[in-house]
Design an enzyme around this catalytic site. Structure first.
Site, mmCIF file in Angstrom:
data_model
loop_
_atom_site.group_PDB
_atom_site.id
_atom_site.type_symbol
_atom_site.label_atom_id
_atom_site.label_comp_id
_atom_site.label_asym_id
_atom_site.label_seq_id
_atom_site.Cartn_x
_atom_site.Cartn_y
_atom_site.Cartn_z
ATOM 1 C CB ILE A 12 -18.482 121.628 50.449
ATOM 2 C CG1 ILE A 12 -17.709 120.361 50.841
ATOM 3 C CG2 ILE A 12 -17.509 122.799 50.268
ATOM 4 C CD1 ILE A 12 -16.836 119.780 49.739
ATOM 5 C CG PHE A 80 -20.758 123.383 46.052
ATOM 6 C CD1 PHE A 80 -19.476 123.132 46.501
ATOM 7 C CD2 PHE A 80 -21.316 124.636 46.309
ATOM 8 C CE1 PHE A 80 -18.763 124.102 47.182
ATOM 9 C CE2 PHE A 80 -20.609 125.605 46.991
ATOM 10 C CZ PHE A 80 -19.323 125.338 47.432
ATOM 11 C CB SER A 124 -11.904 115.983 43.515
ATOM 12 O OG SER A 124 -11.346 114.981 44.319
ATOM 13 C CB THR A 126 -10.196 112.182 42.849
ATOM 14 O OG1 THR A 126 -10.196 110.816 42.452
ATOM 15 C CG2 THR A 126 -11.167 112.943 41.971
ATOM 16 C CE1 TYR A 148 -17.123 113.000 42.714
ATOM 17 C CE2 TYR A 148 -14.916 112.304 43.361
ATOM 18 C CZ TYR A 148 -15.922 113.260 43.343
ATOM 19 O OH TYR A 148 -15.712 114.478 43.941
ATOM 20 C CE LYS A 152 -16.531 116.350 41.327
ATOM 21 N NZ LYS A 152 -17.479 117.446 41.428
ATOM 22 C CE1 TYR A 176 -13.584 122.872 46.401
ATOM 23 C CE2 TYR A 176 -15.131 121.078 46.783
ATOM 24 C CZ TYR A 176 -14.877 122.370 46.381
ATOM 25 O OH TYR A 176 -15.920 123.147 45.975
ATOM 26 N N PRO A 292 -9.219 98.642 47.736
ATOM 27 C CG PRO A 292 -10.307 96.917 46.605
ATOM 28 C CD PRO A 292 -10.298 97.653 47.910
HETATM 29 P P1 NAD Z 1 -22.851 116.692 48.987
HETATM 30 O O1 NAD Z 1 -23.403 115.418 48.423
HETATM 31 O O2 NAD Z 1 -23.076 116.943 50.425
HETATM 32 O O3 NAD Z 1 -23.421 117.943 48.157
HETATM 33 C C1 NAD Z 1 -23.724 117.864 46.788
HETATM 34 C C2 NAD Z 1 -25.131 118.402 46.595
HETATM 35 O O4 NAD Z 1 -25.465 118.351 45.208
HETATM 36 C C3 NAD Z 1 -26.186 117.592 47.351
HETATM 37 O O5 NAD Z 1 -26.958 118.462 48.153
HETATM 38 C C4 NAD Z 1 -27.028 116.971 46.250
HETATM 39 O O6 NAD Z 1 -28.382 116.832 46.620
HETATM 40 C C5 NAD Z 1 -26.815 117.954 45.101
HETATM 41 N N1 NAD Z 1 -27.003 117.396 43.758
HETATM 42 C C6 NAD Z 1 -26.434 116.272 43.220
HETATM 43 N N2 NAD Z 1 -26.832 116.100 41.962
HETATM 44 C C7 NAD Z 1 -27.655 117.137 41.659
HETATM 45 C C8 NAD Z 1 -28.393 117.504 40.495
HETATM 46 N N3 NAD Z 1 -28.399 116.769 39.395
HETATM 47 N N4 NAD Z 1 -29.142 118.635 40.533
HETATM 48 C C9 NAD Z 1 -29.195 119.404 41.663
HETATM 49 N N5 NAD Z 1 -28.532 119.080 42.792
HETATM 50 C C10 NAD Z 1 -27.769 117.958 42.784
HETATM 51 O O7 NAD Z 1 -21.308 116.732 48.637
HETATM 52 P P2 NAD Z 1 -20.169 117.716 49.160
HETATM 53 O O8 NAD Z 1 -19.241 116.924 49.987
HETATM 54 O O9 NAD Z 1 -20.765 118.948 49.698
HETATM 55 O O10 NAD Z 1 -19.417 118.002 47.787
HETATM 56 C C11 NAD Z 1 -19.726 119.134 46.989
HETATM 57 C C12 NAD Z 1 -18.941 119.051 45.695
HETATM 58 O O11 NAD Z 1 -17.558 118.970 46.009
HETATM 59 C C13 NAD Z 1 -19.264 117.818 44.863
HETATM 60 O O12 NAD Z 1 -19.236 118.189 43.498
HETATM 61 C C14 NAD Z 1 -18.117 116.865 45.173
HETATM 62 O O13 NAD Z 1 -17.862 115.987 44.113
HETATM 63 C C15 NAD Z 1 -16.969 117.860 45.366
HETATM 64 N N6 NAD Z 1 -15.902 117.324 46.223
HETATM 65 C C16 NAD Z 1 -16.214 116.809 47.446
HETATM 66 C C17 NAD Z 1 -15.211 116.282 48.246
HETATM 67 C C18 NAD Z 1 -15.529 115.646 49.571
HETATM 68 O O14 NAD Z 1 -14.748 114.833 50.042
HETATM 69 N N7 NAD Z 1 -16.633 115.983 50.214
HETATM 70 C C19 NAD Z 1 -13.880 116.312 47.792
HETATM 71 C C20 NAD Z 1 -13.600 116.865 46.553
HETATM 72 C C21 NAD Z 1 -14.623 117.372 45.758
HETATM 73 C C1 WQD Z 2 -8.937 108.685 53.827
HETATM 74 C C2 WQD Z 2 -7.940 107.666 54.358
HETATM 75 C C3 WQD Z 2 -8.351 105.439 53.573
HETATM 76 C C4 WQD Z 2 -12.218 104.984 55.576
HETATM 77 C C5 WQD Z 2 -12.099 110.332 48.972
HETATM 78 C C6 WQD Z 2 -12.298 110.347 47.478
HETATM 79 C C7 WQD Z 2 -11.783 111.633 46.898
HETATM 80 C C8 WQD Z 2 -12.385 112.850 47.614
HETATM 81 C C9 WQD Z 2 -12.280 112.728 49.112
HETATM 82 C C10 WQD Z 2 -14.278 113.648 46.415
HETATM 83 C C11 WQD Z 2 -7.475 106.662 53.310
HETATM 84 C C12 WQD Z 2 -8.567 105.516 55.070
HETATM 85 C C13 WQD Z 2 -11.014 105.474 55.118
HETATM 86 C C14 WQD Z 2 -12.215 103.896 56.502
HETATM 87 C C15 WQD Z 2 -9.807 103.897 56.448
HETATM 88 N N1 WQD Z 2 -13.792 112.973 47.365
HETATM 89 N N2 WQD Z 2 -9.831 104.939 55.544
HETATM 90 N N3 WQD Z 2 -10.999 103.406 56.909
HETATM 91 O O1 WQD Z 2 -10.095 108.071 49.809
HETATM 92 O O2 WQD Z 2 -8.615 110.041 50.467
HETATM 93 O O3 WQD Z 2 -10.711 110.445 49.244
HETATM 94 O O4 WQD Z 2 -12.779 111.466 49.548
HETATM 95 O O5 WQD Z 2 -13.711 114.164 45.488
HETATM 96 O O6 WQD Z 2 -12.118 111.610 45.561
HETATM 97 O O7 WQD Z 2 -11.592 109.251 46.908
HETATM 98 O O8 WQD Z 2 -10.837 109.749 51.587
HETATM 99 O O9 WQD Z 2 -11.858 109.606 53.803
HETATM 100 O O10 WQD Z 2 -12.263 107.736 52.144
HETATM 101 O O11 WQD Z 2 -10.002 107.996 53.173
HETATM 102 O O12 WQD Z 2 -8.751 103.412 56.848
HETATM 103 O O13 WQD Z 2 -13.270 103.392 56.929
HETATM 104 O O14 WQD Z 2 -8.605 106.893 55.363
HETATM 105 O O15 WQD Z 2 -7.745 104.219 53.221
HETATM 106 O O16 WQD Z 2 -6.134 106.360 53.584
HETATM 107 P P1 WQD Z 2 -9.973 109.473 50.247
HETATM 108 P P2 WQD Z 2 -11.335 108.770 52.695
#
Ligand code: NAD
Ligand code: WQD
Length: 337
Positions: A12, A80, A124, A126, A148, A152, A176, A292
């Protein structure tokens, strides 16, 4: 404005860097490359034709992070950086608590010291746990089911307490929903390490032939086709939400909380169908037991972000699948080439 982007080399973060540079912001990126690589930032530079500083620094390294602030004059931070794998957080919770919470505490302490008091934080959906009803509004009860998610929620409380103690702080918590898709150039995208945990990266690796078959986790949920329903949002829309958030805290203090989602829920089978259409082949899948900790349905009420930030997602499901496939097919091994 000069913005520090922690975690800017990640999925992101890299998309947000493109948007920030295109919008005329100055940026610097801090990332320890724990879950990313510098190539993503080289690609950001190619896409935008702009240069910026990159610090390979761990937020757990207080001195090195402090030095980044001493060398620059930042107006705000987009934070991030963090570890994000739910399953891994259950196996090694202390690493998650230490990295995400200690890293954030270091960052906030250093920001305070250098009088940088504006932050946009990656929270998130979550933090809503298993919601009683959908769509989810920002004032719904908060709870968590894994370490995790707990990090958050803890960081949200830390930021709220900080703002209460010092009214000069401007804090935006962006919750998000499920980010998917990639930049339309196909040059940057999501590059998971090992076997993906999340649905869309898994589907796209089945489509490219790296994985055999998608396991659909349960078809007996109380949803339209029995499979889990989520609010998938294009990562470019999500990145745009950060620009809107910066505009909001530029002249405001206090804490503001927004869902970043589309407001539309799609089932796992909807996603398989849409992705098959985008890549032009059937994505093989089988139904297996529920995973789970999963919930049936999770999608946002996006009205508050629209009313207060002017944020609205513009990419639809076909765009999300098309752009994911464009990235995956141009980069079958991600940034590793
Ligand atoms: P990502 O893992 O691609 O990016 C996170 C970055 O943070 C990575 O480049 C990693 O190297 C860096 N990082 C981790 N720990 C660090 C530290 N101690 N010091 C410096 N850098 C560090 O993940 P993303 O999908 O881009 O997510 C970005 C943020 O958004 C995260 O905080 C994640 O929890 C949150 N988020 C992601 C999602 C998702 O599904 N991708 C959903 C909700 C929230
Ligand atoms: C989406 C749907 C699964 C994989 C997670 C984190 C959440 C947030 C986003 C950071 C669900 C189903 C998945 C597979 C499947 N991250 N699925 N087969 O669980 O909604 O959210 O990522 O904050 O905290 O929990 O995302 O993409 O894992 O799953 O059937 O191999 O797809 O059961 O219904 P989720 P997901």
């Amino acid at each position: 404005m000069n913005i520090l982007v922690t975690g800017g080399a990640g999925y992101i973060g890299s998309h947000t860097c493109v948007q920030l540079l295109d919008a005329g912001y100055d940026i610097a990126v801090l990332d320890n490359l724990d879950n990313s690589c510098e190539e993503s930032l080289n690609r950001v530079k190619q896409i935008t034709g702009k240069d910026f500083k990159f610090y390979e620094v761990d937020l757990l390294d207080y001195e090195a992070t402090d030095k980044v602030f001493a060398e620059n004059k930042f107006d705000a931070v987009i934070h991030f950086a963090g570890l994000k794998a739910v399953g891994e957080s259950c196996r090694i919770p202390l690493r998650y608590y230490h990295n995400n919470i200690t890293g954030t505490l270091n960052l906030l302490d250093i920001m305070n010291k250098h009088n940088v008091k504006k932050i946009v934080f990656s929270s998130s959906a979550t933090v809503y746990g298993d919601p009683h009803t959908v769509p989810i509004k920002e004032d719904f009860p908060l709870s968590c089911t894994n370490p995790y998610g707990q990090t958050k929620l803890d960081i949200e409380y830390i930021l709220k307490d900080l703002s209460k103690s010092d009214p000069e702080w401007g804090v935006i918590l962006l919750r998000y929903f499920n980010p998917v898709g990639a930049h339309e150039s196909g040059m940057i995208g999501e590059d998971p390490n090992g076997i993906p945990n999340n649905l869309i990266p898994y589907i796209s690796q089945v489509a490219i032939g790296k994985l055999e078959c998608l396991s659909v986790f349960g078809d007996d949920y109380d949803t339209k086709d029995g499979t889990g329903v989520r609010d998938y949002i294009h990562v470019v829309d999500l990145a745009d939400g950060h620009i809107k958030a910066l505009e909001k805290i530029k002249d405001n203090t206090g804490v503001f909380i927004y869902n970043l989602g589309t407001g539309v829920g799609y089932s796992v089978l909807d996603m398989v169908k849409a992705f098959s259409k985008a890549c032009g082949k059937d994505v093989k899948y089988k139904i297996v037991d529920r995973r789970p900790g999963d919930i049936a349905s999770c999608y946002a009420d996006p009205a508050k972000a629209k009313a207060e930030l002017g944020f609205e997602a513009t990419h639809n499901l076909d765009d999300m699948c098309r752009d994911t496939w464009n990235w995956q097919s141009k980069n079958p091994n991600g940034y590793k080439g």
